[in-house]
Scaffold this motif. Structure first.
Motif, short mmCIF file in Angstrom:
data_model
loop_
_atom_site.label_atom_id
_atom_site.label_comp_id
_atom_site.label_asym_id
_atom_site.label_seq_id
_atom_site.Cartn_x
_atom_site.Cartn_y
_atom_site.Cartn_z
N TRP A 52 0.85 -1.19 0.00
CA TRP A 52 0.00 0.00 0.00
C TRP A 52 0.89 1.24 0.00
O TRP A 52 1.85 1.31 0.78
CB TRP A 52 -0.87 0.04 1.26
CG TRP A 52 -1.90 -1.03 1.38
CD1 TRP A 52 -1.88 -2.10 2.24
CD2 TRP A 52 -3.12 -1.15 0.65
NE1 TRP A 52 -3.01 -2.88 2.09
CE2 TRP A 52 -3.79 -2.31 1.11
CE3 TRP A 52 -3.72 -0.40 -0.37
CZ2 TRP A 52 -5.02 -2.73 0.61
CZ3 TRP A 52 -4.95 -0.81 -0.88
CH2 TRP A 52 -5.59 -1.96 -0.39
N GLY A 53 0.57 2.20 -0.84
CA GLY A 53 1.37 3.42 -0.84
C GLY A 53 0.98 4.35 -1.96
O GLY A 53 -0.19 4.42 -2.35
N ALA A 54 1.96 5.05 -2.48
CA ALA A 54 1.71 6.01 -3.55
C ALA A 54 2.92 6.07 -4.46
O ALA A 54 3.97 5.50 -4.16
CB ALA A 54 1.40 7.40 -2.98
N ALA A 55 2.76 6.77 -5.57
CA ALA A 55 3.83 6.93 -6.54
C ALA A 55 4.11 8.40 -6.77
O ALA A 55 3.23 9.25 -6.61
CB ALA A 55 3.44 6.26 -7.86
N PHE B 15 1.76 4.05 5.05
CA PHE B 15 2.34 3.47 3.83
C PHE B 15 3.31 2.35 4.23
O PHE B 15 4.05 2.48 5.20
CB PHE B 15 3.19 4.51 3.09
CG PHE B 15 2.43 5.48 2.22
CD1 PHE B 15 1.08 5.72 2.41
CD2 PHE B 15 3.08 6.17 1.21
CE1 PHE B 15 0.40 6.63 1.63
CE2 PHE B 15 2.42 7.09 0.42
CZ PHE B 15 1.08 7.33 0.62
N SER C 77 5.01 1.11 1.39
CA SER C 77 5.81 1.16 0.16
C SER C 77 5.59 2.51 -0.52
O SER C 77 4.59 3.17 -0.29
CB SER C 77 5.42 0.01 -0.79
OG SER C 77 4.02 -0.04 -0.97
N PHE C 78 6.56 2.87 -1.36
CA PHE C 78 6.50 4.16 -2.07
C PHE C 78 7.35 4.05 -3.31
O PHE C 78 8.50 3.60 -3.26
CB PHE C 78 7.03 5.28 -1.16
CG PHE C 78 7.16 6.63 -1.83
CD1 PHE C 78 6.06 7.32 -2.31
CD2 PHE C 78 8.42 7.23 -1.97
CE1 PHE C 78 6.19 8.56 -2.92
CE2 PHE C 78 8.57 8.47 -2.57
CZ PHE C 78 7.44 9.14 -3.04
N ARG C 79 6.78 4.45 -4.45
CA ARG C 79 7.56 4.46 -5.69
C ARG C 79 7.94 5.89 -6.04
O ARG C 79 7.09 6.77 -6.10
CB ARG C 79 6.80 3.88 -6.88
CG ARG C 79 7.55 4.12 -8.20
CD ARG C 79 6.97 3.40 -9.38
NE ARG C 79 5.71 3.89 -9.84
CZ ARG C 79 5.54 4.76 -10.85
NH1 ARG C 79 6.58 5.28 -11.48
NH2 ARG C 79 4.33 5.11 -11.23
N SER D 197 0.45 0.58 -10.16
CA SER D 197 1.54 1.49 -9.87
C SER D 197 1.10 2.96 -9.91
O SER D 197 1.79 3.82 -9.37
CB SER D 197 2.69 1.26 -10.85
OG SER D 197 2.22 1.06 -12.16
N GLU D 198 -0.02 3.23 -10.54
CA GLU D 198 -0.66 4.55 -10.46
C GLU D 198 -2.14 4.39 -10.72
O GLU D 198 -2.54 3.64 -11.61
CB GLU D 198 -0.12 5.54 -11.52
CG GLU D 198 1.27 6.07 -11.28
CD GLU D 198 1.73 7.03 -12.39
OE1 GLU D 198 0.86 7.73 -12.98
OE2 GLU D 198 2.93 7.08 -12.64
N HIS E 110 -0.71 1.46 -5.55
CA HIS E 110 -0.11 2.76 -5.30
C HIS E 110 -0.97 3.85 -5.92
O HIS E 110 -1.21 3.84 -7.12
CB HIS E 110 1.30 2.82 -5.88
CG HIS E 110 2.32 2.09 -5.06
ND1 HIS E 110 3.63 1.94 -5.47
CD2 HIS E 110 2.24 1.47 -3.86
CE1 HIS E 110 4.31 1.26 -4.54
NE2 HIS E 110 3.48 0.96 -3.57
N THR F 71 -1.17 10.69 -6.00
CA THR F 71 0.21 10.65 -5.56
C THR F 71 0.22 10.92 -4.05
O THR F 71 -0.85 11.14 -3.46
CB THR F 71 1.08 11.67 -6.34
OG1 THR F 71 2.43 11.60 -5.94
CG2 THR F 71 0.55 13.09 -6.19
#
Length: 460
Positions: free
Chosen positions: A11-14, A73, A75-77, A363-364, A411, A414
């Motif tokens: 779980w996160g954002a890009a 979060f 994870s984060f890209r 991924s987005e 993700h 943003t």
């Protein structure tokens, strides 16, 4: 009903370097095409906002990563800026950049946020653009060396690597449709750029395998599912051609190891085939990825052509289909694009059936809204529309996973409102609001909802 995801779900954002980092005095960063274009073609950028400040991640990364942890979060890209790390694209490495990226990666890991690192997010170093960018084979070699440098510097800690974000876009937007610098309008040159990007991807994967690093490497694709107006043969043909040019051209090369035969036939018929050697095709066939990222924002609806294209005009995929404006479609009026949550399910099923059910993640996915300040109450953006958007897309994603799709994470685009290509800060996407005057970053209602989602691994 509760929609529940696996405990191991990402779980996160890009984000991306050019859209988030900004500049500070003494950072020694080299210029890229966005630094150049946002100044030299400033009229093309909303409110004339350049890349200088963007979302201040270069200076705020510690506080920003804390804010990621604050909303749970895992994870984060983001991307590494090629022109920050190697200012001229080749040659000397910038020690200031090495310090920054090492610190950023270490800080993410310390806060329990897995770094997903992408090597190229539209940001060609200007020194390399001046010798042809991805039209030039020398730039493919320079990218290979850049990738190797990144793996050597950061590969001991970064376990998830991605070669490119949306490889179609630099070719299509920069060399065919006049949206990104260098604003070329020439299909054959666009096709050469796309082919060389695919080769650069393959070279980076090859280097990664040779280094025997203990992580995974993949690519991030922009997939726009295609829907025909009707089942009429002419509409079905239009959809087939749109999918061939904009999806299969790159997806089949990277995920199946070969270009579609039909694509070659069409490009030969119209004298638009770029130079492709047997050794190129062998390299493509030999390259396999571990993990696929999928960016999904909107569907593509098409119908049969209404008019014959101008035979003396610029050859384009749009010679074979027209956009179909479906009555009753739901629109994000800020962006002028359709909202269609089921598209994420259809993509998942396509990966499952056509691409060997490869491990993948979203991924987005996100919604950009203009004028979000109208939704501020007691200092917080009450973005219920973003929460609804998330719920709908995640429900369809969950359904696909229940049916066997190997989706490993989600993700949002943003983390904090970021600078967008051309649109600058016109539309806001973040879980955190950026005050452009003060640089202050405040969580939106959607960020708090996302925190609860992650902690419960699902939602009601």
């Amino acid at each position: 009903m509760k929609v529940t995801f696996p405990k191991s779900f990402f779980w996160g954002a890009a984000s991306s370097a050019t859209q988030a980092e900004g500049r500070v005095t003494g950072d020694e960063k080299g210029g890229n095409i966005w630094d150049y274009a946002s100044k030299e073609y400033n009229h093309r950028f909303y409110d004339g906002v350049t890349t200088e400040n963007t979302s201040l991640f270069y200076q705020d990364y510690q506080q920003d990563i804390q804010k990621m942890q604050d909303i749970s979060f895992n994870s984060f890209r983001t991307s590494i800026s090629w022109s920050r790390l190697i200012p001229n694209g080749t040659g000397a490495v910038n020690p200031e950049a090495v310090i920054f990226y090492n610190n950023m990666i270490d800080e993410l890991i310390a806060k329990g946020v897995e770094p997903f690192v992408n090597l190229y997010h539209f940001d060609m170093p200007m020194a390399l653009q001046e010798i042809g960018g991805f039209e030039a084979k020398a730039v493919v070699d320079a990218y290979k060396q850049y990738a190797k440098t990144c793996f050597e510097l950061f590969g001991d800690r970064v376990r998830y690597w991605f070669t490119f974000n949306e490889p179609m876009i630099p070719a299509e937007a920069g060399y065919l449709h006049d949206r990104h610098y260098p604003y070329v309008v020439d299909f054959k040159r666009a096709a050469a750029v796309l082919h060389n990007i695919i080769l650069a991807h393959c070279e980076a994967v090859k280097v990664y395998r040779e280094m025997k690093l203990a992580g995974k490497i993949g690519i991030i694709m922009d997939v726009i599912p295609v829907y025909p107006r009707s089942q009429n043969a002419a509409d079905l043909y239009a959809a087939e051609m749109a999918d061939l040019f904009y999806t299969k051209s790159v997806n089949d090369a990277i995920l199946k190891g070969k270009y579609p035969v039909r694509l070659k036939e069409v490009l030969q018929e119209y004298d638009q085939l770029p130079e492709v050697s047997n050794s190129d095709l062998e390299l493509i066939a030999a390259t396999k990825i571990d993990l696929l990222g999928i960016n999904y924002y909107r569907p593509r609806r098409v119908k049969a052509k209404e008019c014959v294209p101008n035979p003396n005009g610029v050859f384009s995929p749009e010679w074979f289909f027209d956009e179909y404006v479906m009555p009753g479609r739901r629109m994000n009026t800020s962006r002028g694009i359709e909202i269609y949550p089921k598209g994420i399910y259809d993509i998942a099923k396509k990966i499952q059936t056509e691409y060997d059910n490869i491990d993948w993640f979203v991924s987005e996915n996100g919604i950009g809204i203009e004028g979000e300040e109208a939704f501020i109450e007691e200092g917080v953006v009450q973005d219920e529309y973003r929460i609804d958007f998330l719920k709908e897309h995640l429900t369809y994603l969950h359904q696909a996973m229940e049916e066997g799709s190997n989706c490993l994470g989600y993700h949002m685009w943003t983390f904090v409102d970021c600078w967008s290509w051309g649109n600058a800060y016109k539309n806001r996407y973040g879980f955190y609001r950026l005050d452009l005057a003060t640089g202050e970053k405040t969580v939106k209602k959607s960020g708090l909802w996302f925190k609860a989602l992650v902690e419960n691994n699902g939602f009601e």
